[in-house]
Design a protein around this motif. Structure first.
Motif, PDB file in Angstrom:
ATOM      1  N   ARG A 281      47.866  39.465  53.161  1.00 10.00           N
ATOM      2  CA  ARG A 281      49.269  39.300  52.790  1.00 10.00           C
ATOM      3  C   ARG A 281      49.607  37.860  52.430  1.00 10.00           C
ATOM      4  O   ARG A 281      50.576  37.605  51.733  1.00 10.00           O
ATOM      5  CB  ARG A 281      50.166  39.762  53.944  1.00 10.00           C
ATOM      6  CG  ARG A 281      50.020  41.254  54.277  1.00 10.00           C
ATOM      7  CD  ARG A 281      50.955  41.657  55.397  1.00 10.00           C
ATOM      8  NE  ARG A 281      52.349  41.394  55.051  1.00 10.00           N
ATOM      9  CZ  ARG A 281      53.373  41.615  55.873  1.00 10.00           C
ATOM     10  NH1 ARG A 281      53.145  42.084  57.101  1.00 10.00           N
ATOM     11  NH2 ARG A 281      54.602  41.368  55.492  1.00 10.00           N
ATOM     12  N   SER A 282      48.829  36.897  52.892  1.00 11.14           N
ATOM     13  CA  SER A 282      49.129  35.486  52.655  1.00 11.14           C
ATOM     14  C   SER A 282      48.358  34.898  51.482  1.00 11.14           C
ATOM     15  O   SER A 282      48.710  33.815  51.011  1.00 11.14           O
ATOM     16  CB  SER A 282      48.828  34.665  53.920  1.00 11.14           C
ATOM     17  OG  SER A 282      49.574  35.129  55.029  1.00 11.14           O
ATOM     18  N   CYS A 283      47.319  35.562  51.030  1.00  8.57           N
ATOM     19  CA  CYS A 283      46.465  35.010  49.981  1.00  8.57           C
ATOM     20  C   CYS A 283      46.338  36.004  48.823  1.00  8.57           C
ATOM     21  O   CYS A 283      46.260  37.216  49.047  1.00  8.57           O
ATOM     22  CB  CYS A 283      45.075  34.687  50.520  1.00  8.57           C
ATOM     23  SG  CYS A 283      45.051  33.478  51.854  1.00  8.57           S
ATOM     24  N   GLY A 284      46.271  35.481  47.640  1.00 15.70           N
ATOM     25  CA  GLY A 284      46.041  36.324  46.469  1.00 15.70           C
ATOM     26  C   GLY A 284      46.821  35.866  45.253  1.00 15.70           C
ATOM     27  O   GLY A 284      47.802  35.120  45.350  1.00 15.70           O
ATOM     28  N   ILE A 285      46.371  36.332  44.092  1.00 15.39           N
ATOM     29  CA  ILE A 285      47.041  36.067  42.812  1.00 15.39           C
ATOM     30  C   ILE A 285      47.156  37.415  42.102  1.00 15.39           C
ATOM     31  O   ILE A 285      46.142  38.031  41.756  1.00 15.39           O
ATOM     32  CB  ILE A 285      46.250  35.079  41.938  1.00 15.39           C
ATOM     33  CG1 ILE A 285      45.868  33.827  42.737  1.00 15.39           C
ATOM     34  CG2 ILE A 285      47.051  34.688  40.702  1.00 15.39           C
ATOM     35  CD1 ILE A 285      44.988  32.867  41.961  1.00 15.39           C
ATOM     36  N   PRO A 286      48.365  37.903  41.902  1.00 16.88           N
ATOM     37  CA  PRO A 286      48.500  39.216  41.247  1.00 16.88           C
ATOM     38  C   PRO A 286      47.924  39.233  39.836  1.00 16.88           C
ATOM     39  O   PRO A 286      47.283  40.210  39.433  1.00 16.88           O
ATOM     40  CB  PRO A 286      50.017  39.445  41.243  1.00 16.88           C
ATOM     41  CG  PRO A 286      50.559  38.526  42.295  1.00 16.88           C
ATOM     42  CD  PRO A 286      49.656  37.349  42.318  1.00 16.88           C
ATOM     43  N   TYR A 287      48.153  38.177  39.065  1.00 11.04           N
ATOM     44  CA  TYR A 287      47.695  38.125  37.674  1.00 11.04           C
ATOM     45  C   TYR A 287      46.991  36.784  37.437  1.00 11.04           C
ATOM     46  O   TYR A 287      47.528  35.886  36.780  1.00 11.04           O
ATOM     47  CB  TYR A 287      48.868  38.301  36.711  1.00 11.04           C
ATOM     48  CG  TYR A 287      49.682  39.545  36.991  1.00 11.04           C
ATOM     49  CD1 TYR A 287      49.223  40.793  36.598  1.00 11.04           C
ATOM     50  CD2 TYR A 287      50.890  39.466  37.686  1.00 11.04           C
ATOM     51  CE1 TYR A 287      49.949  41.935  36.872  1.00 11.04           C
ATOM     52  CE2 TYR A 287      51.621  40.604  37.968  1.00 11.04           C
ATOM     53  CZ  TYR A 287      51.144  41.839  37.557  1.00 11.04           C
ATOM     54  OH  TYR A 287      51.865  42.976  37.833  1.00 11.04           O
ATOM     55  N   PRO A 288      45.784  36.610  37.962  1.00  8.88           N
ATOM     56  CA  PRO A 288      45.090  35.322  37.849  1.00  8.88           C
ATOM     57  C   PRO A 288      44.471  35.118  36.476  1.00  8.88           C
ATOM     58  O   PRO A 288      44.202  36.075  35.736  1.00  8.88           O
ATOM     59  CB  PRO A 288      44.015  35.422  38.923  1.00  8.88           C
ATOM     60  CG  PRO A 288      43.706  36.883  38.999  1.00  8.88           C
ATOM     61  CD  PRO A 288      45.008  37.600  38.728  1.00  8.88           C
ATOM     62  N   ILE A 289      44.228  33.863  36.151  1.00 11.05           N
ATOM     63  CA  ILE A 289      43.507  33.514  34.943  1.00 11.05           C
ATOM     64  C   ILE A 289      42.454  32.478  35.301  1.00 11.05           C
ATOM     65  O   ILE A 289      42.554  31.789  36.329  1.00 11.05           O
ATOM     66  CB  ILE A 289      44.430  32.965  33.832  1.00 11.05           C
ATOM     67  CG1 ILE A 289      45.068  31.647  34.280  1.00 11.05           C
ATOM     68  CG2 ILE A 289      45.478  33.972  33.431  1.00 11.05           C
ATOM     69  CD1 ILE A 289      45.876  30.993  33.183  1.00 11.05           C
ATOM     70  N   GLU A 290      41.471  32.373  34.462  1.00  6.53           N
ATOM     71  CA  GLU A 290      40.426  31.365  34.634  1.00  6.53           C
ATOM     72  C   GLU A 290      40.645  30.289  33.573  1.00  6.53           C
ATOM     73  O   GLU A 290      40.439  30.516  32.380  1.00  6.53           O
ATOM     74  CB  GLU A 290      39.049  31.987  34.483  1.00  6.53           C
ATOM     75  CG  GLU A 290      37.906  31.004  34.723  1.00  6.53           C
ATOM     76  CD  GLU A 290      36.555  31.653  34.542  1.00  6.53           C
ATOM     77  OE1 GLU A 290      35.921  32.017  35.558  1.00  6.53           O
ATOM     78  OE2 GLU A 290      36.144  31.824  33.372  1.00  6.53           O
ATOM     79  N   LEU A 291      41.059  29.111  34.014  1.00  6.93           N
ATOM     80  CA  LEU A 291      41.323  27.992  33.111  1.00  6.93           C
ATOM     81  C   LEU A 291      40.009  27.311  32.766  1.00  6.93           C
ATOM     82  O   LEU A 291      39.307  26.808  33.643  1.00  6.93           O
ATOM     83  CB  LEU A 291      42.291  27.001  33.773  1.00  6.93           C
ATOM     84  CG  LEU A 291      42.589  25.715  33.013  1.00  6.93           C
ATOM     85  CD1 LEU A 291      43.195  26.020  31.642  1.00  6.93           C
ATOM     86  CD2 LEU A 291      43.506  24.812  33.824  1.00  6.93           C
ATOM     87  N   GLN A 292      39.680  27.283  31.474  1.00  7.01           N
ATOM     88  CA  GLN A 292      38.406  26.741  31.014  1.00  7.01           C
ATOM     89  C   GLN A 292      38.552  25.468  30.193  1.00  7.01           C
ATOM     90  O   GLN A 292      37.644  24.641  30.172  1.00  7.01           O
ATOM     91  CB  GLN A 292      37.667  27.795  30.174  1.00  7.01           C
ATOM     92  CG  GLN A 292      37.387  29.077  30.936  1.00  7.01           C
ATOM     93  CD  GLN A 292      36.853  30.175  30.033  1.00  7.01           C
ATOM     94  OE1 GLN A 292      36.927  30.085  28.802  1.00  7.01           O
ATOM     95  NE2 GLN A 292      36.313  31.230  30.632  1.00  7.01           N
TER      96      GLN A 292
END
Length: 411
Positions: free
Chosen positions: A255-266
């Motif tokens: 519940r405290s950690c996570g990214i619903p819509y993450p991206i990988e910045l390159q």
């Protein structure tokens, strides 16, 4: 001059006029019949009328010629001057007779071919008249004909059942199946490795139910579990900024950690590389890209006459508390809402480490001071060397939202 002499002088003119009129109209006589009190059925040359009357008085000939066909349908009407064979067009017009309207003679097409006449009537071929061939047009196969041909050959893409409504319905032919390899080609992309999707070997035919899958999260409607409109708009802004990134599956640890819509910045605009690639949310990525493009890159060119080649990050997403201290609040890194920068490399090979500089390192100290000052325009929290012992070797940027709207920048 007396009245008598005037009449005598004009008399020859009157007589001459009457003779001219009589001479011009002497051969036109009205027919014998009149449809009404003041309607004339037809006007024909007098010699034709005379011939018709003579033929009518003579009656049918002994040679078996057909009687004359009447025109108008009224009793005593003028008969047509030409015999008509039942079911055939009129004969050629004799003398100065006018041809009938729409006849072959009037249209200039000549007589009707005897080969097409059977029993006195025009015969239409059993196969019909091929208008396409007559006009020189290639035949066109309709959808119904194509489907009928598929069913007849047993190549219909759907199951075809004959005898519906009877006691013995039966299937005709087999539906056409598509190999899995062709399905992937039809979609335009193959299943990625590790995606858990089954792909049949090339050349092995499988009958499958095709279910569309979206490999591009931007294409998935929000009603079908796609990302919200705000996330899609954020990614569109990243593309306009020249950011190089890719979408990742949702990160959810607890519940405290996570990214619903993450991206990988390159990478960023200008060919700036992010090493290693950072896992962050779209919002911190947009702020970071704007800061590098508008502040960091111009400051580096001003002081070193060289652009930025790469930015080395020390931490992006990490499920931990602030400064990794027990009992502390969760860090913005746990939501992918923060990024730490440890080193900046210029195009000329110069490496600028994020740490406290010596007294004579004027250009490096000036660049780091500009970083702290300018970055507060884009982030709500900026920490670095001199802030505390936890940030002595890197810059920390995040977008923590505070109720008061306060921005914490350690200058």
């Amino acid at each position: 001059m007396s009245i008598a002499s005037a009449l005598c002088s004009r008399m020859p003119m009157v007589v001459l006029t009457a003779m001219v009129v009589a001479g011009c109209s002497g051969d036109l006589l009205p027919p014998a019949s009149i449809d009404g009190e003041n309607t004339v059925n037809a006007i024909r040359p007098s010699q034709d009328v005379g011939q018709e009357r003579a033929m009518r008085a003579a009656g049918p000939s002994s040679s078996g010629d057909s009687p004359l066909m009447t025109v108008g349908g009224n009793a005593g009407a003028v008969d047509a001057a030409y015999p008509v064979v039942a079911g055939s067009p009129p004969a050629a017009a004799p003398g100065n007779r006018l041809p009938m309207i729409d006849s072959d003679e009037a249209l200039g097409t000549g007589g009707v071919s005897q080969a097409s006449i059977a029993g006195g009537t025009l015969r239409v071929p059993d196969e019909g008249v091929n208008m396409d061939a007559g006009l020189g047009v290639q035949p066109v196969q309709g959808l119904a004909e194509a489907q009928a041909m598929e069913i007849a050959e047993g190549n219909a893409p759907q199951v075809v059942v004959d005898g519906i409504g009877t006691d013995a319905p039966q299937q005709i032919g087999q539906p056409v199946s598509m190999p899995m390899s062709e399905v992937a080609t039809e979609v335009g992309r193959s299943a990625p490795a590790g995606s858990g999707r089954l792909v049949a070997p090339v050349g092995e035919e499988q009958q499958v139910a095709f279910i569309p899958r979206f490999s591009d999260p931007m294409a998935v409607p929000e009603t079908q579990g796609g990302m919200p409109a705000s996330e899609k708009a954020c990614r569109q802004r990243l593309q306009r900024l020249g950011v190089k990134f890719r979408d990742l599956p949702a990160i959810s640890k607890n519940r405290s950690c996570g990214i619903p819509y993450p991206i990988e910045l390159q990478g960023l605009s200008g060919g700036i590389q992010i090493r290693p690639a950072a896992q962050v949310n779209c919002q911190i990525t947009e702020a970071f890209a704007k800061w590098v493009k508008n502040e960091l890159a111009p400051s580096a060119r001003l002081r070193y006459l060289s652009g930025v080649s790469s930015i080395h990050q020390m931490s992006s997403y990490s499920c931990r508390t602030m400064n990794s201290q027990r009992g502390a609040a969760m860090s913005e890194h746990a939501k992918g809402n923060a990024i730490d920068v440890g080193k900046i490399v210029l195009n000329n090979g110069k490496e600028i480490l994020i740490r406290k500089k010596g007294f004579f390192a004027f250009r490096e100290k000036g660049l780091l001071k500009a970083v702290r000052t300018d970055s507060c325009k884009y982030f709500t929290t900026v920490l670095g060397p001199g802030s505390d012992r936890f940030h002595k070797d890197h810059f920390h940027f995040d977008l923590r939202m505070r109720k008061s709207g306060y921005r914490h920048c350690s200058l």
